[in-house]
Write a protein that holds these residues in place. Structure first.
Motif, short mmCIF file in Angstrom:
data_model
loop_
_atom_site.label_atom_id
_atom_site.label_comp_id
_atom_site.label_asym_id
_atom_site.label_seq_id
_atom_site.Cartn_x
_atom_site.Cartn_y
_atom_site.Cartn_z
N UNK A 695 -1.62 8.29 8.67
CA UNK A 695 -2.92 7.93 9.19
C UNK A 695 -3.87 7.28 8.21
N UNK A 696 -3.68 7.51 6.91
CA UNK A 696 -4.57 6.97 5.89
C UNK A 696 -3.76 6.56 4.66
N UNK A 697 -4.30 5.64 3.85
CA UNK A 697 -3.70 5.42 2.53
C UNK A 697 -3.77 6.70 1.72
N UNK A 698 -2.84 6.89 0.80
CA UNK A 698 -2.71 8.14 0.06
C UNK A 698 -3.11 7.95 -1.39
N UNK A 699 -3.81 8.94 -1.93
CA UNK A 699 -4.16 8.96 -3.35
C UNK A 699 -3.52 10.18 -3.98
N UNK A 700 -2.81 9.99 -5.07
CA UNK A 700 -2.14 11.10 -5.73
C UNK A 700 -1.93 10.78 -7.19
N UNK A 701 -1.58 11.81 -7.95
CA UNK A 701 -1.29 11.59 -9.36
C UNK A 701 0.09 10.93 -9.50
N UNK A 702 0.30 10.32 -10.65
CA UNK A 702 1.58 9.68 -10.92
C UNK A 702 2.71 10.72 -10.94
N UNK A 703 2.40 11.92 -11.43
CA UNK A 703 3.40 13.00 -11.43
C UNK A 703 3.78 13.38 -10.00
N UNK A 704 2.77 13.51 -9.12
CA UNK A 704 3.04 13.93 -7.74
C UNK A 704 3.86 12.89 -6.99
#
Length: 781
Positions: A695-704
């Motif tokens: 439903x939305x663009x995702x923001x996460x850490x490079x590790x995740x």
């Protein structure tokens, strides 16, 4: 009753037609004479077997009818809008390679989305191959770039293909079965990019494109034959004994190489899964012949499979676990990896591949047990109960049983403050002491200062005389004393204790162990793996890539009791990332030395048959400016809600918002980013340990993001000082500092290779020195 055969065709099923396509195929399985199907031949088609069928008023299915038995077989090619389906049906062909007997679907070139290019050596103005001779090796040249409205495409360094000496188009045709014109065009390509973009991307047969890539990276004809199982061609009916359809069907059913492109559908449930998952589910059905060899082959002992990001190691690991479960229904199989998130992904992969496989929740039961390695260690220690005391004494030097609770990382700093007075300031850091503890003390089961003074510390990078070792041991002893008082152990201690307990009892709870991302495991984790299964045939199957080591320190399998001599192979063909993104990501690895789990120098030459735009480099003058640019880029990627997935992808947009990921160095930056983008009218979903939701663009850490993939990826905040992060805590040891820098470089490589198609990189001020193609002075200009 017709039998359906699914063929591997990219972009062969419009996503909007899934339900209607399933209904069409379900009816076709009953009878091809049912009203409404309208199975019809195409007048004037290049292949008399081609048929089209009515999916609805606007879409038709393209398929091939084989009539070698009383009931027909239908090879499914794809579903397209009416006019496009008819155009494809007129020109597509199903045939058997006359040289090696491999069944082939010759794709229609108009359906392969490639950018318009200026003709180059090896292609005509229309893209058709022309006769040529191999081009001489040339000096790499960096091509110029032009700034776009959003940023500057990354520069391309032209490298010549690395053909083995003496290759000719005639040999490639006669010995391998490659199309002669395609072979001549390939050998004429002056650069690798030219080969991929102008020859391989236009190859009509997929396996031939893959074979050319292997040859262009230095493989011999004999090696490619073995890799693609062309040396195992079955005996097919002679032309005088069977008609062409019968021979072709025999090739589809029996040729080992055919499994990479054709799959007989067993039942309606399987048909539904194939349609629902589309291209993303192709890994379930089609393995590269080399991958299938590794997934299904028998070995006399432990086996190591290496390969870069996107080469399919995880897919092979999942297929390996399933293969073992099918062959040995009573076997106890462990499928494990470093983190819990990745283990959850593996479990979902097993269920998607074969939902009949029993996923167990307890050690020692038949079936597949899928857990992260620390969860496995915890389960072993819990199973031991009070019997764990002797193992604890072996590892920690005291006989206690309260070891299940976790030690907080802050305990190291407390131990330094209490007992680190004699330590030189350079050694009085948590980073140094944790590394010393993990790499030296625990693997060697050191329990006292005398043993520590004598133990070898190979590879630690800083010499310790007797006085310094005594000072270090005081802190380690303080750390252990505090943990003992609290009744805790850390994760690596649990792994060492679990291994010791299994060795003391001779208890081996598994018959086979398959491990993914093994490069992130510590020596104690690897010793635990060795203790979980008895040495013998097919005991350990280890997948790793040293370029993706973002957690653990360097280890060597043989030092942990795992022998893979003569049983190690490497995957080189990338299935995920475009050649442009892959080449840029590989540039991040250059300038550093890498070693694999056998302690040997690791190569990093990988290639992809997929092509796309070059990564976009976007400098910014300030953090606010970078946020503005990021919002602009991601907004331009969002799908047009009025267009279907194929149209969006053709326009450079994502098919769905969740196919877009913004990756940052740490959680703090992620939270700030999400809030700041919201102020710029861009709604982004923050992802931590939870599974990504649509439903939305995702923001996460490079590790995740490790283990995931997206069509569009933005690397945000790739500035000097952010990555690599400040590494002052590692400066006490040259080896620790160099290793920490390697992990930072690996992290950026991992993040870059999450992008399937489109990659953009932003930074404010000076760009990270790890960036491929960075300017000499490193500034934002």
């Amino acid at each position: 009753m017709p039998t359906l055969i699914w063929s591997k065709v990219k972009d062969g099923l419009d996503p909007s037609m899934k339900k209607k396509a399933y209904a069409f195929f379900e009816k076709l399985q009953e009878s091809d004479q049912l009203p409404g199907l309208h199975i019809e031949p195409i007048v004037g088609s290049d292949d008399s077997r081609v048929r089209t069928g009515r999916v609805d008023d606007n879409f038709r299915c393209v398929l091939f009818k084989l009539t070698s038995t009383d009931e027909p077989f239908y090879v499914i090619h794809g579903v397209w809008p009416h006019d496009k389906a008819n155009s494809i049906a007129e020109r597509v062909k199903l045939s058997m390679n006359p040289i090696n007997g491999v069944p082939e679907v010759e794709r229609v070139l108009d359906d392969i989305r490639t950018e318009a290019r200026t003709p180059v050596a090896g292609t005509s103005a229309t893209g058709a191959p022309v006769p040529a001779t191999p081009s001489p090796a040339s000096t790499p040249v960096e091509s110029p770039t032009a700034t776009t409205a959003l940023g500057t495409p990354a520069p391309v360094v032209a490298q010549p293909p690395r053909w083995v000496g003496g290759l000719t188009a005639e040999a490639l045709h006669q010995d391998l079965g490659l199309d002669a014109d395609l072979a001549r065009a390939a050998l004429a390509a002056a650069t690798e990019d030219e080969l991929v973009e102008d020859v391989i991307a236009r190859a009509r047969v997929e396996w031939q494109a893959d074979a050319l890539l292997e040859l262009a990276t230095g493989s011999s004809i004999a090696q490619v034959k073995q890799m693609f199982h062309l040396d195992q061609a079955p005996a097919l009916p002679a032309p005088e004994d069977a008609d062409e359809d019968t021979r072709l069907l025999a090739s589809i059913e029996n040729h080992p190489a055919a499994k990479a492109s054709f799959h007989l559908i067993d039942d309606d449930d399987e048909l539904r899964r194939i349609i629902e998952e589309g291209d993303l589910g192709a890994w379930r059905l089609f393995l590269h012949p080399e991958q299938r060899t590794y997934a299904e082959g028998d070995r006399k002992g432990s086996f190591r499979l290496s390969g870069g990001a996107g080469t399919g190691k995880t897919v092979v690991a999942i297929h390996r676990a399933r293969h073992l479960a099918q062959r040995h229904p009573e076997a106890r199989i462990l499928l494990t990896t470093f983190t819990r998130n990745l283990a959850d992904d593996l479990a979902r992969g097993v269920r998607s591949l074969d939902d009949s496989i029993a996923l167990q929740t307890r050690l020692g039961q038949p079936g597949v047990y899928v857990k992260g390695i620390d969860q496995v260690a915890w389960a072993v220690v819990q199973r031991a109960g009070d019997d764990i005391a002797d193992a604890v004494a072996q590892v920690l030097g005291d006989s206690r049983t309260d070891v299940l609770s976790s030690t907080p990382s802050t305990l190291w700093q407390e131990a330094i403050e209490d007992a680190g007075a004699d330590l030189p300031p350079a050694l009085a850091t948590q980073a140094f002491l944790e590394a010393e503890y993990t790499q030296v003390v625990l693997p060697n089961r050191v329990t006292g200062v005398t043993a520590y003074i004598r133990v070898r510390r190979a590879g630690r990078g800083v010499a310790l005389d007797r006085a310094k070792r005594v000072a270090v041991w005081k802190v380690i002893e303080a750390y252990r004393t505090k943990a003992r008082a609290a009744g805790t152990t850390d994760f690596v201690e649990k792994a060492a204790i679990a291994a010791a307990w299994l060795d003391l009892r001779g208890d081996r709870p598994f018959d086979h162990v398959v491990v993914d991302e093994a490069q992130d495991l510590t020596a104690s984790h690897l010793r635990l793996l060795r203790a979980l299964v008895a040495p013998g045939p097919n005991d350990l199957f280890i997948c790793e890539d040293s370029h993706q080591r973002i957690y653990g320190q360097k280890v060597v399998l043989s030092h942990c009791g795992i022998d893979v001599r003569g049983r190690a192979r490497r995957l080189t063909l990338n299935y995920r990332t475009t050649q442009q993104n892959l080449g840029w990501a590989m540039g991040i690895l250059s300038g550093a030395e890498w070693s694999d789990l056998e302690g040997e120098q690791e190569e990093h030459t990988y290639h992809s048959a997929r092509t796309g735009p070059r990564p976009l480099l976007v400098p910014a003058q300030s953090f606010a400016d970078e946020l503005d640019r990021a919002a602009e880029i991601v907004t331009s990627w969002l799908p047009d809600p009025g267009a279907d997935a194929a149209t969006n992808l053709a326009a450079g947009r994502a098919a769905a918002p969740e196919d877009i990921a913004i990756l940052v160095r740490d959680r703090y930056k992620r939270q700030n980013l999400v809030a700041a983008l919201a102020e710029r009218n861009l709604d982004v979903r923050s992802v931590d340990r939870d599974a990504p939701r649509p439903g939305k663009p995702l923001a996460m850490t490079m590790h995740r993001a490790k283990g995931l993939e997206f069509t569009h990826v933005l690397l945000f905040g790739v500035a000097d000082g952010a990555i690599p992060r400040a590494l002052k805590d590692y400066e006490s040891s040259d080896a620790d500092l160099a290793d920490a820098l390697l992990r930072e470089r690996a992290l950026l490589y991992v993040a870059s290779t999450r992008a399937r198609d489109v990659l953009a990189v932003t930074w404010a001020g000076k760009r990270s020195p790890l960036l491929a193609g960075h300017s000499r002075n490193g500034d934002a200009a």
